[in-house]
Design a protein around this motif. Structure first.
Motif, short mmCIF file in Angstrom:
data_model
loop_
_atom_site.label_atom_id
_atom_site.label_comp_id
_atom_site.label_asym_id
_atom_site.label_seq_id
_atom_site.Cartn_x
_atom_site.Cartn_y
_atom_site.Cartn_z
N ARG A 13 23.06 -1.87 -6.35
CA ARG A 13 23.11 -2.82 -7.84
C ARG A 13 21.88 -1.32 -8.32
NH1 ARG A 13 20.57 -7.89 -6.62
NH2 ARG A 13 20.52 -8.05 -8.61
N LYS A 14 20.40 -0.91 -7.86
CA LYS A 14 20.06 -0.42 -8.91
C LYS A 14 19.51 0.73 -7.56
CE LYS A 14 17.71 -1.41 -12.17
NZ LYS A 14 17.20 -1.06 -13.45
N ASP A 15 19.91 2.42 -7.88
CA ASP A 15 20.05 2.97 -7.14
C ASP A 15 18.02 3.89 -6.77
OD1 ASP A 15 19.10 5.59 -8.95
OD2 ASP A 15 20.97 6.42 -8.25
N GLY A 16 17.61 4.37 -5.72
CA GLY A 16 16.16 4.24 -5.16
C GLY A 16 15.83 5.47 -6.87
N HIS A 64 0.98 -1.51 0.47
CA HIS A 64 0.32 -0.20 -0.42
C HIS A 64 0.41 1.63 -0.27
CE1 HIS A 64 -2.56 -2.83 1.61
NE2 HIS A 64 -3.58 -2.38 0.99
N LEU A 65 1.95 1.43 0.28
CA LEU A 65 3.20 2.54 0.60
C LEU A 65 4.23 1.68 0.59
CD1 LEU A 65 3.44 5.85 1.42
CD2 LEU A 65 3.31 4.57 3.98
N ILE A 66 5.28 2.77 -0.31
CA ILE A 66 6.80 2.36 -0.41
C ILE A 66 7.31 3.02 0.08
CG2 ILE A 66 8.75 2.05 -2.07
CD1 ILE A 66 6.47 0.89 -3.59
N LEU A 67 9.26 2.88 1.57
CA LEU A 67 9.23 3.78 1.40
C LEU A 67 11.55 3.39 0.95
CD1 LEU A 67 8.22 3.18 5.48
CD2 LEU A 67 7.39 5.06 4.03
N LEU A 68 11.12 4.33 0.58
CA LEU A 68 12.30 4.13 -0.37
C LEU A 68 13.41 5.16 -0.24
CD1 LEU A 68 13.92 3.02 -3.40
CD2 LEU A 68 12.33 4.84 -4.26
N ARG A 70 0.40 3.62 -9.16
CA ARG A 70 -0.44 4.93 -7.69
C ARG A 70 -0.05 4.11 -6.46
NH1 ARG A 70 -3.56 3.07 -11.87
NH2 ARG A 70 -4.18 4.54 -13.43
N ILE A 71 0.58 3.66 -6.46
CA ILE A 71 1.44 2.97 -5.00
C ILE A 71 2.30 4.46 -4.94
CG2 ILE A 71 3.34 2.03 -3.81
CD1 ILE A 71 2.48 -0.70 -6.15
N PRO A 72 1.89 5.32 -3.77
CA PRO A 72 2.33 5.97 -3.00
C PRO A 72 4.25 6.21 -2.47
CG PRO A 72 0.18 5.60 -1.96
CD PRO A 72 1.09 5.25 -2.21
N VAL A 73 4.98 6.81 -2.96
CA VAL A 73 6.54 6.30 -2.85
C VAL A 73 6.84 7.11 -1.51
CG1 VAL A 73 9.13 6.28 -3.42
CG2 VAL A 73 6.42 5.12 -4.75
N VAL A 74 7.18 6.90 -0.05
CA VAL A 74 7.98 8.62 0.19
C VAL A 74 9.08 8.03 0.36
CG1 VAL A 74 7.82 8.64 2.48
CG2 VAL A 74 5.62 7.87 1.79
N VAL A 75 9.77 9.11 -0.52
CA VAL A 75 11.35 8.63 -0.27
C VAL A 75 12.26 9.18 1.38
CG1 VAL A 75 13.71 9.69 -0.87
CG2 VAL A 75 11.30 9.23 -2.47
N LEU A 76 13.12 7.78 1.69
CA LEU A 76 13.69 8.25 2.98
C LEU A 76 14.76 8.12 3.27
CD1 LEU A 76 12.30 8.68 6.18
CD2 LEU A 76 12.56 6.30 6.55
N THR A 77 15.47 9.16 3.05
CA THR A 77 16.91 9.13 2.46
C THR A 77 18.14 10.51 3.60
OG1 THR A 77 18.52 9.04 0.73
CG2 THR A 77 16.85 10.79 1.28
#
Length: 153
Positions: A73-76, A63-67, A91-98
């Motif tokens: 290998r493959k960056d965010g 439902h949610l991706i924390l990225l 449509r999956i919400p992506v929260v960039v957490l970096t």
């Protein structure tokens, strides 16, 4: 009215730093919302999981991706671009957490349609507060779309 059977919220955490994974898990453990956390350590594995390929053929879509942006290998940034370009995933919400505070990373993430960009605090208590605020907002206030579960992609 509280439903008798609450389905867990599926969260995908894509993070290669074991310390940040542990802190995120601890912060989410005290959730008011029932959730299930899947942790993947690199961008290639995340895309394989999201596309339901190989060992992840029967994976549940989150439902949610924390990225995190800085992944092996493959960056965010590449992962985010591919998620937002693919019909069943976009449509999956992506929260960039970096850890990156670089203005170019912020701009690029939003240009790639990140739903929000959060810089990880170095301080332990602040990090836990940030994860809890993500949880409060994304899992407590926002209405999340039901992730598509049919098909192989």
């Amino acid at each position: 009215m509280v439903p008798e059977m609450v389905k867990p919220i599926e969260i995908l955490l894509v993070e290669d730093n074991p310390g940040d994974v542990r802190l995120t898990m601890e912060a989410l453990k005290e959730a008011k919302v029932v959730n299930h956390l899947t942790v993947l350590k690199d961008g290639e594995e995340a895309l394989t999981y999201l596309r339901r390929q190989g060992p992840y053929a029967h994976a549940t879509r989150p439902h949610l991706i924390l990225l995190d942006l800085n992944l092996p290998r493959k960056d965010g940034r590449e992962v985010l671009a591919q998620i937002k370009a693919e019909e069943p995933l976009k449509r999956i919400p992506v929260v960039v957490l970096t850890t990156s505070e670089d203005e170019q990373d912020v701009l690029k993430s939003y240009n790639l349609h990140a739903n929000c960009y959060i810089t990880k605090p170095v301080d332990l208590d602040q990090f836990i507060r940030v994860v809890r605020s993500i949880e409060d907002f994304w899992l407590g206030i926002v209405v999340l779309p039901v992730p598509p579960q049919n098909g192989t992609r």
